[in-house]
Design a protein around this motif. Structure first.
Motif, PDB file in Angstrom:
ATOM      1  N   SER A 130      -8.852  -2.545  -5.097  1.00 10.05           N
ATOM      2  CA  SER A 130      -7.795  -2.972  -4.022  1.00 10.05           C
ATOM      3  C   SER A 130      -8.896  -3.694  -2.968  1.00 10.05           C
ATOM      4  CB  SER A 130      -7.314  -1.542  -3.208  1.00 10.05           C
ATOM      5  OG  SER A 130      -6.913  -0.746  -4.103  1.00 10.05           O
ATOM      6  N   LEU A 163       0.925  -1.207   0.147  1.00  4.96           N
ATOM      7  CA  LEU A 163       0.175  -0.126  -0.124  1.00  4.96           C
ATOM      8  C   LEU A 163       0.947   1.302   0.067  1.00  4.96           C
ATOM      9  CD1 LEU A 163      -2.663   1.325   0.346  1.00  4.96           C
ATOM     10  CD2 LEU A 163      -2.500   1.121   2.808  1.00  4.96           C
ATOM     11  N   ASN A 190       1.872   4.290  -7.576  1.00  2.00           N
ATOM     12  CA  ASN A 190       2.463   2.719  -7.147  1.00  2.00           C
ATOM     13  C   ASN A 190       3.292   2.166  -8.071  1.00  2.00           C
ATOM     14  OD1 ASN A 190       2.592   0.059  -6.150  1.00  2.00           O
ATOM     15  ND2 ASN A 190       0.988   0.523  -4.579  1.00  2.00           N
ATOM     16  N   LEU A 199      -1.628  -5.608  -0.216  1.00  2.00           N
ATOM     17  CA  LEU A 199      -3.221  -5.813  -0.456  1.00  2.00           C
ATOM     18  C   LEU A 199      -3.174  -6.519  -1.875  1.00  2.00           C
ATOM     19  CD1 LEU A 199      -3.738  -3.494  -3.129  1.00  2.00           C
ATOM     20  CD2 LEU A 199      -3.273  -2.009  -0.989  1.00  2.00           C
ATOM     21  N   VAL A 219      -7.552  -4.913   2.139  1.00  2.00           N
ATOM     22  CA  VAL A 219      -6.551  -4.113   2.608  1.00  2.00           C
ATOM     23  C   VAL A 219      -6.588  -4.097   4.290  1.00  2.00           C
ATOM     24  CG1 VAL A 219      -6.224  -1.743   2.680  1.00  2.00           C
ATOM     25  CG2 VAL A 219      -7.411  -2.632   0.716  1.00  2.00           C
ATOM     26  N   TYR A 221      -5.037   0.361   7.432  1.00  2.00           N
ATOM     27  CA  TYR A 221      -4.433   1.173   6.420  1.00  2.00           C
ATOM     28  C   TYR A 221      -3.261   1.667   6.512  1.00  2.00           C
ATOM     29  CZ  TYR A 221      -6.335   3.094   2.164  1.00  2.00           C
ATOM     30  OH  TYR A 221      -6.427   3.486   0.659  1.00  2.00           O
ATOM     31  N   HIS A 226       0.397   5.255   0.013  1.00  2.00           N
ATOM     32  CA  HIS A 226      -0.712   6.370   0.052  1.00  2.00           C
ATOM     33  C   HIS A 226      -0.588   7.564  -1.179  1.00  2.00           C
ATOM     34  CE1 HIS A 226      -1.277   5.364   4.599  1.00  2.00           C
ATOM     35  NE2 HIS A 226      -1.815   4.517   3.858  1.00  2.00           N
TER      36      HIS A 226
END
Length: 288
Positions: A185, A146, A152, A198, A188, A192, A148
């Protein structure tokens, strides 16, 4: 939700040496542990578990300086050994408990959080609520960390590994909303946590009774309500800003909460280099 989070912080503070039963506390306050963790992470900028660790080590530092026995302090804050306590202490303060006991620092303190509602929302959020029957998400999955903010690269690499003709094939299989190619997604971490893994699926939505080709992965999605947020602008920055605003603005002012399930991004339109896009963010919700 603000009141729930402040109750949660108070409960943690009163029981720093014990594990707080977030699910039971959230249920007493009229919500779910899943929603409370997700909202805490979004608003505090850190997972709930990380906040607890920082608070424990902040208070433990004062006990160290006071001269209490090291094992006694470790047990007081929920650690079964001085070694485990020492690792947690260094992770928070960047120095050993021995250095702090000898020199008094340096220390990185975590203040007790207090959540407050501020007046925001001068720009209306483009959202709608839709009830959907059970459906299926099919496509190609990968386990990715993950991230934020920003692009990615692990997701990018996964998508780039698919042949160009595969995208067209997936589009032809789509026969349910959300329409078109989707970024999904699933699984998860409820906190978070940045870097936690994920399941990412690049694929499409189909009806629950559609056949799944043998070479594709599938995620079954139960019937329920969804909040759909449309946004346009720089990609992925505008989408990520909308995602953050759901926690700071939309959920606190609407009678809905997150329920477990995948989050889905449908790309409705995009520039040729994908630097800008119009997207829809689909979040699974239930009445609060």
């Amino acid at each position: 939700m603000i009141e729930v989070l402040n109750h949660l912080v108070d409960e943690i503070e009163a029981n720093l040496g014990d594990e707080t039963d977030v699910d039971a506390l959230a249920a007493r306050l009229g919500t779910t542990g899943y929603h409370a963790r997700r909202m805490f992470s979004s608003l505090a900028g850190m997972p709930l578990s990380e906040y607890v660790r920082r608070r424990r080590m902040t208070v433990a530092a004062s006990d160290l300086i006071g001269g209490d026995d090291l094992l006694t302090i470790a047990v007081r804050y929920g650690y079964g050994s001085t070694e485990a306590f020492g690792r947690a202490f260094r992770a928070v303060h960047g120095t050993s408990h021995g250095d702090v006991r000898r020199d008094g620092g340096p220390l990185r303190s975590q203040p007790q959080l207090r959540f407050r509602l501020t007046v925001e929302g001068s720009t209306p959020m483009d959202a709608r609520i839709t009830e959907r029957p059970a459906f299926r998400l099919i496509g190609h999955t990968a386990r990715v960390p993950l991230i934020h903010e920003g692009i990615n690269p692990h997701i990018q690499a996964h998508i780039a590994s698919l042949p160009i003709e595969e995208h067209a094939r997936l589009k032809q299989l789509s026969d349910a909303e959300p329409a078109g190619l989707l970024q999904v997604s699933a699984d998860v971490d409820p906190d978070y946590t940045q870097g936690s893994e994920l399941t990412y699926l690049h694929g499409v939505a189909t009806t629950a009774d559609s056949d799944v080709p043998a070479d594709l992965d599938a995620i079954e999605v139960p019937a329920g309500a969804w909040a759909v947020f449309r946004t346009s602008g720089a990609y992925p920055a505008a989408l990520q800003s909308t995602w953050a605003a759901t926690a700071t603005e939309w959920f606190p002012s609407n009678p809905w909460r997150l329920r477990p399930g995948p989050s889905i991004v449908a790309v409705l339109d995009r520039s040729e280099d994908f630097s800008a896009a119009t997207t829809e963010l689909w979040l699974p919700i239930e009445r609060s």
